[in-house]
Write a protein that holds these residues in place. Structure first.
Motif, mmCIF file in Angstrom:
data_model
loop_
_atom_site.group_PDB
_atom_site.id
_atom_site.type_symbol
_atom_site.label_atom_id
_atom_site.label_comp_id
_atom_site.label_asym_id
_atom_site.label_seq_id
_atom_site.Cartn_x
_atom_site.Cartn_y
_atom_site.Cartn_z
ATOM 1 N N GLN A 214 0.837 -1.215 0.000
ATOM 2 C CA GLN A 214 0.000 0.000 0.000
ATOM 3 C C GLN A 214 0.867 1.259 0.000
ATOM 4 N N ARG A 216 3.924 1.494 -1.089
ATOM 5 C CA ARG A 216 4.595 1.613 -2.390
ATOM 6 C C ARG A 216 3.668 2.262 -3.401
ATOM 7 N N GLN A 217 2.415 1.852 -3.358
ATOM 8 C CA GLN A 217 1.428 2.404 -4.287
ATOM 9 C C GLN A 217 1.196 3.897 -4.019
#
Ligand code: CTP
Ligand code: MG
Length: 390
Positions: A214, A216-217
Protein backbone atom coordinates in the motif's frame (compact mmCIF):
# COMPACT_ATOMS: atom_id res chain seq x y z
CA UNK A 1 18.18 28.38 15.95
CA UNK A 2 17.92 25.08 14.23
CA UNK A 3 14.99 22.77 13.81
CA UNK A 4 16.11 19.20 14.56
CA UNK A 5 14.73 15.89 13.33
CA UNK A 6 14.54 12.87 15.62
CA UNK A 7 13.77 9.65 13.77
CA UNK A 8 12.90 6.65 15.92
CA UNK A 9 14.04 3.41 14.30
CA UNK A 10 14.70 1.17 17.29
CA UNK A 11 11.60 -1.01 17.08
CA UNK A 12 11.68 -4.72 16.33
CA UNK A 13 9.05 -4.55 13.63
CA UNK A 14 7.48 -7.75 14.92
CA UNK A 15 4.11 -7.26 13.28
CA UNK A 16 5.70 -6.60 9.87
CA UNK A 17 7.91 -9.70 10.10
CA UNK A 18 10.69 -10.07 7.52
CA UNK A 19 14.39 -10.80 7.84
CA UNK A 20 15.35 -7.30 9.03
CA UNK A 21 13.26 -4.90 11.14
CA UNK A 22 10.86 -3.09 8.80
CA UNK A 23 12.73 0.25 8.98
CA UNK A 24 15.61 -1.36 7.06
CA UNK A 25 13.41 -3.26 4.62
CA UNK A 26 13.13 -2.13 0.99
CA UNK A 27 10.34 0.07 -0.23
CA UNK A 28 10.54 0.92 -3.93
CA UNK A 29 14.33 0.60 -4.07
CA UNK A 30 15.17 2.39 -0.83
CA UNK A 31 15.13 1.22 2.80
CA UNK A 32 12.09 2.55 4.65
CA UNK A 33 14.27 4.69 6.97
CA UNK A 34 16.01 6.30 3.97
CA UNK A 35 12.75 7.88 2.76
CA UNK A 36 12.37 9.97 5.92
CA UNK A 37 16.06 10.86 6.09
CA UNK A 38 15.91 12.18 2.52
CA UNK A 39 12.83 14.26 3.25
CA UNK A 40 14.40 15.85 6.31
CA UNK A 41 17.79 16.38 4.66
CA UNK A 42 16.19 18.06 1.63
CA UNK A 43 14.32 20.59 3.75
CA UNK A 44 16.28 23.85 4.20
CA UNK A 45 14.87 24.54 7.68
CA UNK A 46 15.99 21.23 9.17
CA UNK A 47 19.39 21.14 10.88
CA UNK A 48 20.64 18.19 12.91
CA UNK A 49 19.12 14.75 12.27
CA UNK A 50 19.29 12.13 15.04
CA UNK A 51 18.41 8.48 14.37
CA UNK A 52 17.54 6.32 17.36
CA UNK A 53 18.34 2.67 16.70
CA UNK A 54 19.43 -0.54 18.34
CA UNK A 55 23.24 -0.19 18.74
CA UNK A 56 23.53 -3.57 17.00
CA UNK A 57 22.16 -1.82 13.88
CA UNK A 58 24.53 1.18 14.01
CA UNK A 59 26.44 0.12 10.88
CA UNK A 60 23.19 -0.54 9.07
CA UNK A 61 21.90 2.95 9.96
CA UNK A 62 25.15 4.53 8.75
CA UNK A 63 24.92 2.61 5.48
CA UNK A 64 21.30 3.69 4.99
CA UNK A 65 22.13 7.33 5.82
CA UNK A 66 25.09 7.31 3.41
CA UNK A 67 25.71 10.92 2.39
CA UNK A 68 23.18 12.28 4.89
CA UNK A 69 24.83 13.36 8.16
CA UNK A 70 23.08 11.83 11.18
CA UNK A 71 23.91 11.33 14.83
CA UNK A 72 23.01 8.01 16.41
CA UNK A 73 21.35 7.38 19.74
CA UNK A 74 20.73 3.98 21.36
CA UNK A 75 17.13 2.75 21.31
CA UNK A 76 15.13 1.95 24.42
CA UNK A 77 12.66 -0.76 25.35
CA UNK A 78 9.65 1.39 24.45
CA UNK A 79 9.10 4.06 21.83
CA UNK A 80 8.99 6.67 24.60
CA UNK A 81 12.36 5.43 25.91
CA UNK A 82 13.76 5.70 22.37
CA UNK A 83 12.47 9.26 22.09
CA UNK A 84 14.09 10.06 25.43
CA UNK A 85 17.46 8.77 24.17
CA UNK A 86 17.17 10.88 21.01
CA UNK A 87 16.25 14.01 22.96
CA UNK A 88 19.33 13.51 25.16
CA UNK A 89 21.55 13.08 22.09
CA UNK A 90 20.18 16.32 20.60
CA UNK A 91 20.65 18.34 23.80
CA UNK A 92 24.13 19.68 22.92
CA UNK A 93 22.70 21.14 19.67
CA UNK A 94 20.05 22.98 21.74
CA UNK A 95 17.59 23.12 18.82
CA UNK A 96 14.62 25.45 18.92
CA UNK A 97 12.32 22.75 17.60
CA UNK A 98 12.33 18.98 17.40
CA UNK A 99 10.32 16.97 14.87
CA UNK A 100 9.89 13.43 16.21
CA UNK A 101 9.16 10.97 13.44
CA UNK A 102 8.58 7.22 13.02
CA UNK A 103 11.02 5.60 10.61
CA UNK A 104 8.02 3.43 9.75
CA UNK A 105 6.33 6.37 7.96
CA UNK A 106 8.16 6.86 4.65
CA UNK A 107 5.81 9.39 3.04
CA UNK A 108 7.09 12.58 4.66
CA UNK A 109 6.79 15.72 2.51
CA UNK A 110 8.15 19.26 2.78
CA UNK A 111 4.67 20.84 3.06
CA UNK A 112 4.00 18.73 6.17
CA UNK A 113 7.26 19.97 7.73
CA UNK A 114 6.36 23.55 6.79
CA UNK A 115 2.87 23.26 8.25
CA UNK A 116 4.17 21.84 11.53
CA UNK A 117 6.84 24.52 11.92
CA UNK A 118 4.28 27.23 11.18
CA UNK A 119 1.81 25.79 13.71
CA UNK A 120 4.43 25.94 16.48
CA UNK A 121 4.06 29.72 16.43
CA UNK A 122 0.70 29.13 18.12
CA UNK A 123 1.38 26.06 20.28
CA UNK A 124 4.05 24.01 22.07
CA UNK A 125 3.35 20.96 19.94
CA UNK A 126 1.77 20.07 16.60
CA UNK A 127 1.03 16.86 14.73
CA UNK A 128 -0.51 15.90 11.38
CA UNK A 129 -3.95 14.32 11.61
CA UNK A 130 -6.54 12.93 9.22
CA UNK A 131 -10.28 12.90 9.77
CA UNK A 132 -11.84 9.60 10.81
CA UNK A 133 -14.27 8.59 8.07
CA UNK A 134 -15.49 5.19 9.26
CA UNK A 135 -18.15 4.81 11.95
CA UNK A 136 -16.64 3.88 15.31
CA UNK A 137 -17.98 1.07 17.52
CA UNK A 138 -16.87 -0.42 20.78
CA UNK A 139 -16.76 -4.23 20.66
CA UNK A 140 -16.57 -6.97 23.21
CA UNK A 141 -15.58 -10.33 21.86
CA UNK A 142 -17.33 -9.87 18.54
CA UNK A 143 -20.42 -8.17 19.94
CA UNK A 144 -20.90 -4.49 19.11
CA UNK A 145 -21.76 -2.97 22.47
CA UNK A 146 -21.59 0.77 21.85
CA UNK A 147 -21.49 3.50 19.23
CA UNK A 148 -18.63 5.97 19.61
CA UNK A 149 -19.21 9.46 18.20
CA UNK A 150 -16.49 10.36 15.72
CA UNK A 151 -17.12 14.11 15.51
CA UNK A 152 -13.87 15.96 16.09
CA UNK A 153 -11.79 12.77 16.05
CA UNK A 154 -8.62 12.60 13.99
CA UNK A 155 -6.04 9.89 13.33
CA UNK A 156 -2.68 11.29 14.39
CA UNK A 157 0.49 10.74 12.38
CA UNK A 158 4.12 11.78 12.74
CA UNK A 159 6.28 13.88 12.62
CA UNK A 160 5.13 15.44 15.86
CA UNK A 161 6.81 18.80 16.32
CA UNK A 162 7.61 20.48 19.62
CA UNK A 163 9.47 23.41 21.02
CA UNK A 164 12.54 21.45 22.11
CA UNK A 165 12.96 22.94 25.59
CA UNK A 166 9.26 22.55 26.44
CA UNK A 167 9.21 18.92 25.31
CA UNK A 168 12.47 18.15 27.17
CA UNK A 169 10.87 19.54 30.33
CA UNK A 170 7.78 17.39 29.75
CA UNK A 171 10.00 14.30 29.39
CA UNK A 172 11.87 15.15 32.56
CA UNK A 173 8.53 15.31 34.36
CA UNK A 174 7.37 11.89 33.10
CA UNK A 175 8.30 8.75 35.06
CA UNK A 176 11.45 7.08 33.73
CA UNK A 177 9.48 4.02 32.58
CA UNK A 178 6.55 5.97 31.11
CA UNK A 179 5.29 4.54 27.81
CA UNK A 180 2.98 6.89 25.92
CA UNK A 181 1.07 6.07 22.74
CA UNK A 182 2.73 9.02 21.06
CA UNK A 183 4.67 12.17 21.85
CA UNK A 184 1.61 14.42 21.79
CA UNK A 185 0.20 12.30 24.64
CA UNK A 186 3.38 12.82 26.64
CA UNK A 187 3.34 16.56 25.96
CA UNK A 188 -0.32 16.86 26.91
CA UNK A 189 0.27 14.96 30.15
CA UNK A 190 2.70 17.75 31.06
CA UNK A 191 0.18 20.45 30.17
CA UNK A 192 1.74 21.56 26.88
CA UNK A 193 -0.57 23.09 24.27
CA UNK A 194 -0.89 20.98 21.14
CA UNK A 195 -2.54 21.46 17.75
CA UNK A 196 -3.33 19.44 14.66
CA UNK A 197 -2.42 20.27 11.05
CA UNK A 198 -3.78 18.54 7.94
CA UNK A 199 -2.12 15.14 7.63
CA UNK A 200 -1.34 13.20 4.49
CA UNK A 201 -2.44 9.66 3.55
CA UNK A 202 1.11 9.11 2.33
CA UNK A 203 2.29 9.41 5.95
CA UNK A 204 0.71 6.02 6.72
CA UNK A 205 2.65 3.84 9.15
CA UNK A 206 3.96 0.58 7.75
CA UNK A 207 2.92 -1.89 10.43
CA UNK A 208 1.89 -5.18 8.78
CA UNK A 209 3.47 -7.01 5.81
CA UNK A 210 0.66 -5.95 3.48
CA UNK A 211 1.30 -2.28 4.31
CA UNK A 212 4.46 -2.31 2.19
CA UNK A 213 2.41 -2.77 -0.98
CA UNK A 214 0.00 0.00 0.00
CA UNK A 215 2.83 2.39 0.88
CA UNK A 216 4.59 1.61 -2.39
CA UNK A 217 1.43 2.40 -4.29
CA UNK A 218 0.84 5.65 -2.38
CA UNK A 219 4.42 6.82 -2.87
CA UNK A 220 4.84 5.71 -6.47
CA UNK A 221 4.65 8.54 -8.93
CA UNK A 222 1.65 7.65 -11.00
CA UNK A 223 -1.80 8.81 -10.12
CA UNK A 224 -1.95 12.19 -11.84
CA UNK A 225 -2.75 15.15 -9.56
CA UNK A 226 -6.14 16.61 -10.44
CA UNK A 227 -6.85 19.47 -8.02
CA UNK A 228 -6.36 22.84 -9.80
CA UNK A 229 -4.79 25.47 -7.54
CA UNK A 230 -3.59 29.00 -8.26
CA UNK A 231 -1.07 31.26 -6.59
CA UNK A 232 -0.07 34.88 -6.94
CA UNK A 233 3.00 36.83 -5.93
CA UNK A 234 4.19 40.42 -5.87
CA UNK A 235 7.55 42.06 -5.21
CA UNK A 236 9.20 45.44 -5.59
CA UNK A 237 12.77 46.64 -5.33
CA UNK A 238 14.24 50.12 -5.17
CA UNK A 239 16.72 51.37 -7.79
CA UNK A 240 20.23 52.05 -6.49
CA UNK A 241 23.75 52.27 -7.81
CA UNK A 242 24.68 49.83 -10.55
CA UNK A 243 24.73 49.23 -14.27
CA UNK A 244 22.17 46.46 -14.69
CA UNK A 245 19.08 44.89 -13.19
CA UNK A 246 18.45 41.14 -12.98
CA UNK A 247 14.97 40.02 -14.04
CA UNK A 248 14.04 36.36 -14.50
CA UNK A 249 17.72 35.55 -14.15
CA UNK A 250 18.65 37.78 -17.11
CA UNK A 251 21.07 40.71 -16.63
CA UNK A 252 19.56 43.77 -18.33
CA UNK A 253 21.82 46.82 -18.77
CA UNK A 254 20.44 49.92 -17.04
CA UNK A 255 21.51 53.24 -15.56
CA UNK A 256 20.78 51.80 -12.10
CA UNK A 257 20.90 48.51 -10.25
CA UNK A 258 18.30 47.13 -7.84
CA UNK A 259 18.82 47.21 -4.09
CA UNK A 260 18.13 43.98 -2.23
CA UNK A 261 19.59 41.36 0.04
CA UNK A 262 19.84 38.80 -2.76
CA UNK A 263 20.27 39.70 -6.44
CA UNK A 264 16.94 41.60 -6.15
CA UNK A 265 15.33 39.75 -9.05
CA UNK A 266 11.81 41.01 -8.33
CA UNK A 267 10.33 38.93 -11.17
CA UNK A 268 11.59 35.60 -9.85
CA UNK A 269 10.79 36.65 -6.27
CA UNK A 270 7.18 37.28 -7.27
CA UNK A 271 7.12 33.94 -9.10
CA UNK A 272 8.63 32.13 -6.09
CA UNK A 273 5.90 33.60 -3.86
CA UNK A 274 3.23 32.59 -6.37
CA UNK A 275 4.41 28.95 -6.31
CA UNK A 276 4.62 28.92 -2.51
CA UNK A 277 1.18 30.49 -2.41
CA UNK A 278 -0.31 27.80 -4.62
CA UNK A 279 0.69 25.07 -2.16
CA UNK A 280 0.05 27.16 0.96
CA UNK A 281 3.70 27.01 1.96
CA UNK A 282 4.15 30.54 3.28
CA UNK A 283 6.28 33.12 1.50
CA UNK A 284 9.84 33.57 0.35
CA UNK A 285 10.84 35.24 3.65
CA UNK A 286 9.78 32.15 5.60
CA UNK A 287 12.07 29.95 3.57
CA UNK A 288 14.93 32.37 3.01
CA UNK A 289 14.98 34.93 5.85
CA UNK A 290 16.59 38.21 4.70
CA UNK A 291 18.48 38.20 8.01
CA UNK A 292 20.29 35.00 7.00
CA UNK A 293 23.76 35.89 5.63
CA UNK A 294 23.65 32.77 3.41
CA UNK A 295 21.30 34.54 1.01
CA UNK A 296 23.34 37.76 0.64
CA UNK A 297 23.74 38.37 -3.08
CA UNK A 298 22.23 34.95 -3.79
CA UNK A 299 21.01 34.28 -7.33
CA UNK A 300 17.23 34.15 -7.08
CA UNK A 301 17.16 30.96 -9.12
CA UNK A 302 17.96 29.23 -5.80
CA UNK A 303 14.69 30.50 -4.32
CA UNK A 304 12.63 29.67 -7.38
CA UNK A 305 14.11 26.17 -7.65
CA UNK A 306 13.33 25.55 -3.97
CA UNK A 307 9.70 26.58 -4.46
CA UNK A 308 9.45 24.36 -7.54
CA UNK A 309 10.94 21.46 -5.55
CA UNK A 310 8.33 21.96 -2.84
CA UNK A 311 5.58 21.88 -5.45
CA UNK A 312 7.01 18.62 -6.79
CA UNK A 313 7.38 17.16 -3.30
CA UNK A 314 3.73 18.00 -2.68
CA UNK A 315 2.96 15.71 -5.61
CA UNK A 316 1.83 18.68 -7.69
CA UNK A 317 2.92 19.91 -11.11
CA UNK A 318 3.06 23.38 -12.56
CA UNK A 319 0.66 24.02 -15.43
CA UNK A 320 1.69 27.55 -16.40
CA UNK A 321 3.25 30.72 -15.02
CA UNK A 322 2.69 34.36 -15.96
CA UNK A 323 4.99 37.19 -14.88
CA UNK A 324 4.41 40.92 -15.32
CA UNK A 325 7.21 43.43 -14.75
CA UNK A 326 6.13 46.98 -13.98
CA UNK A 327 8.62 49.76 -14.76
CA UNK A 328 9.22 52.74 -17.04
CA UNK A 329 12.81 51.73 -17.73
CA UNK A 330 14.73 49.61 -18.57
CA UNK A 331 12.73 48.46 -21.55
CA UNK A 332 11.92 44.84 -20.87
CA UNK A 333 10.56 43.82 -24.25
CA UNK A 334 13.94 43.22 -25.95
CA UNK A 335 14.80 40.76 -23.14
CA UNK A 336 11.43 39.09 -22.83
CA UNK A 337 12.28 35.96 -24.79
CA UNK A 338 15.51 35.42 -22.84
CA UNK A 339 13.55 35.86 -19.58
CA UNK A 340 10.93 33.36 -20.72
CA UNK A 341 13.58 30.88 -21.77
CA UNK A 342 15.48 31.14 -18.48
CA UNK A 343 12.27 30.69 -16.49
CA UNK A 344 11.07 27.79 -18.62
CA UNK A 345 14.41 26.05 -18.31
CA UNK A 346 14.60 26.45 -14.54
CA UNK A 347 11.05 25.17 -14.05
CA UNK A 348 11.33 22.44 -16.67
CA UNK A 349 8.32 23.85 -18.55
CA UNK A 350 7.71 24.22 -22.28
CA UNK A 351 8.10 27.82 -23.48
CA UNK A 352 4.39 28.02 -24.28
CA UNK A 353 3.58 27.59 -20.58
CA UNK A 354 5.72 30.54 -19.52
CA UNK A 355 4.65 34.10 -20.11
CA UNK A 356 6.67 37.24 -19.38
CA UNK A 357 5.05 40.63 -19.92
CA UNK A 358 5.89 44.20 -19.02
CA UNK A 359 3.97 47.39 -18.55
CA UNK A 360 4.54 50.95 -17.35
CA UNK A 361 2.31 52.93 -15.03
CA UNK A 362 2.31 55.96 -17.35
CA UNK A 363 4.54 57.97 -15.05
CA UNK A 364 2.32 57.46 -12.01
CA UNK A 365 3.39 56.09 -8.64
CA UNK A 366 6.80 54.85 -7.49
CA UNK A 367 7.45 52.94 -10.66
CA UNK A 368 6.39 55.98 -12.68
CA UNK A 369 8.85 58.17 -10.78
CA UNK A 370 11.47 55.44 -11.41
CA UNK A 371 12.20 54.97 -7.74
CA UNK A 372 12.13 51.25 -8.32
CA UNK A 373 10.39 48.49 -10.19
CA UNK A 374 7.77 45.91 -9.31
CA UNK A 375 6.74 42.51 -10.56
CA UNK A 376 3.75 40.30 -10.13
CA UNK A 377 3.26 36.69 -11.00
CA UNK A 378 0.51 34.15 -11.09
CA UNK A 379 0.77 30.39 -11.45
CA UNK A 380 -1.56 27.49 -11.79
CA UNK A 381 -0.73 23.99 -10.62
CA UNK A 382 -2.42 20.59 -10.40
CA UNK A 383 -2.14 19.07 -6.93
CA UNK A 384 -3.23 15.80 -5.35
CA UNK A 385 -6.54 15.98 -3.49
CA UNK A 386 -5.96 16.02 0.28
CA UNK A 387 -8.53 16.15 3.02
CA UNK A 388 -8.55 19.06 5.44
CA UNK A 389 -9.13 18.36 9.13
CA UNK A 390 -10.04 21.83 10.26
N1 CTP B 1 10.31 2.40 17.95
C1 CTP B 1 11.49 2.72 18.61
N2 CTP B 1 11.78 2.13 19.80
C2 CTP B 1 10.95 1.22 20.33
C3 CTP B 1 9.73 0.92 19.69
C4 CTP B 1 9.44 1.52 18.49
O1 CTP B 1 12.27 3.52 18.11
N3 CTP B 1 11.29 0.64 21.47
C5 CTP B 1 10.00 3.04 16.67
C6 CTP B 1 9.87 2.05 15.52
O2 CTP B 1 11.12 1.73 14.95
C7 CTP B 1 8.95 2.77 14.57
C8 CTP B 1 8.12 3.68 15.45
O3 CTP B 1 8.75 3.68 16.73
O4 CTP B 1 9.67 3.58 13.64
C9 CTP B 1 6.66 3.23 15.55
O5 CTP B 1 6.59 1.96 16.21
P1 CTP B 1 5.94 0.65 15.61
O6 CTP B 1 5.27 0.93 14.35
O7 CTP B 1 5.21 -0.04 16.70
O8 CTP B 1 7.26 -0.19 15.20
P2 CTP B 1 7.84 -1.48 15.88
O9 CTP B 1 7.77 -1.38 17.36
O10 CTP B 1 9.18 -1.71 15.28
O11 CTP B 1 6.86 -2.62 15.34
P3 CTP B 1 6.12 -3.76 16.19
O12 CTP B 1 5.35 -3.04 17.26
O13 CTP B 1 5.26 -4.44 15.19
O14 CTP B 1 7.20 -4.63 16.72
MG1 MG C 1 5.82 -1.25 18.40
Amino acid sequence: MAHAALVVAAGKGERAGGTVPKQFADLGGRPLLRWSLEAFAAHPAIGPICVVADPAHADLVRAVAGDIAVTLAPGGATRTASVRAGMTALAPAAPETVLIHDAARPGLTAPIIDALLAELRAADGAAPGLPVVDALKRTDGGAIVDDAPRAGLVRIQTPQAFRYARFAAALAQAPEDAAFDDDIALARAAGLSTRVVSGDPRLMKVTYPEDFAQARQLLAPGAPPTLPLAGSGYDAHRFGPGDHVTLCGVAIPHTHGLVGHSDADAAWHALTDALLGAIGAGDIGDHFPPTDPRWRGAPSGVFLRHAADLVAQAGARIVNVDVTVICERPRVKPHREAMRAATAELLGLPLARVSVKATTTEGMGFTGREEGLAAQASVSILAPESPDVR
